[in-house]
Design an enzyme around this catalytic site. Sequence first.
Site, mmCIF file in Angstrom:
data_model
loop_
_atom_site.group_PDB
_atom_site.id
_atom_site.type_symbol
_atom_site.label_atom_id
_atom_site.label_comp_id
_atom_site.label_asym_id
_atom_site.label_seq_id
_atom_site.Cartn_x
_atom_site.Cartn_y
_atom_site.Cartn_z
ATOM 1 N N HIS A 66 1.635 -10.195 -6.580
ATOM 2 C CA HIS A 66 0.846 -9.268 -6.026
ATOM 3 C C HIS A 66 0.359 -8.290 -6.937
ATOM 4 C CE1 HIS A 66 4.497 -7.010 -5.724
ATOM 5 N NE2 HIS A 66 3.812 -5.829 -5.604
ATOM 6 N N TYR A 67 1.150 -7.847 -7.820
ATOM 7 C CA TYR A 67 0.914 -6.972 -8.933
ATOM 8 C C TYR A 67 -0.309 -7.419 -9.941
ATOM 9 C CZ TYR A 67 1.755 -4.272 -13.122
ATOM 10 O OH TYR A 67 1.249 -3.448 -14.231
ATOM 11 N N LEU A 68 0.144 -8.550 -10.258
ATOM 12 C CA LEU A 68 -0.796 -9.449 -11.277
ATOM 13 C C LEU A 68 -2.297 -9.901 -10.467
ATOM 14 C CD1 LEU A 68 1.917 -11.718 -13.057
ATOM 15 C CD2 LEU A 68 0.791 -9.715 -13.870
#
Length: 209
Positions: free
Chosen positions: A125-127
């Site tokens: 989700h961060y990437l």
Amino acid sequence: MNVLVIGANGKIGRHLVEKLAMEKGFFVRAMVRKAEQVSELEKLGAKPIIADLTKDFNYAYDEIEAVIFTAGSGGHTPASDTIKIDQDGAIKAINIAKEKGVRRFIIVSSYGADNPENGPESLVHYLKAKQAADEELKRSGLDYTIVRPVGLSDEPATGKVADVSGKPTNSIPRADVANFISEALTEKSSFYKTYTIESGETPIKQFFD
């Protein structure tokens, strides 16, 4: 040069503020969220301004010539917070730069943002948020540079970096990420480029030659 550093109170942000203000002699507007963060940034040579990425922060761009986006929620925060900061906040910052005619924009992204699905499940989700912001910046028409450091450390700066073409073999000190950005800022050869960097053998001052 008048530079707005978004995320100035972060670890990379603080190194960057000090580098730009104390060594380069630039006017540095350090964007922070809390009043109690102001005094520490002033000690580093910045002119802090209180603003929130999730709200209106157009006023932070007044008389600014370049924007450096170093804000980040980190890889271990809830997906909703990551989207608010790393994706939506970054895209908002890009759009304000376009509206205000601020052409120079550098963003601190992450190793793996080019292919989020291949990253650790906990970081996908961060990437993805980083990828969305990077792609928006590429489409923006701004004079952009995307910096994707590998794993970060708090070790002292080495002043040397390397391009990552496959899997990383080193980490990189946050201070060297800041050093890299400070050199890239006025270097036209870095415009419209994405750099994935780790510690290496090339002196940062020679990297853009």
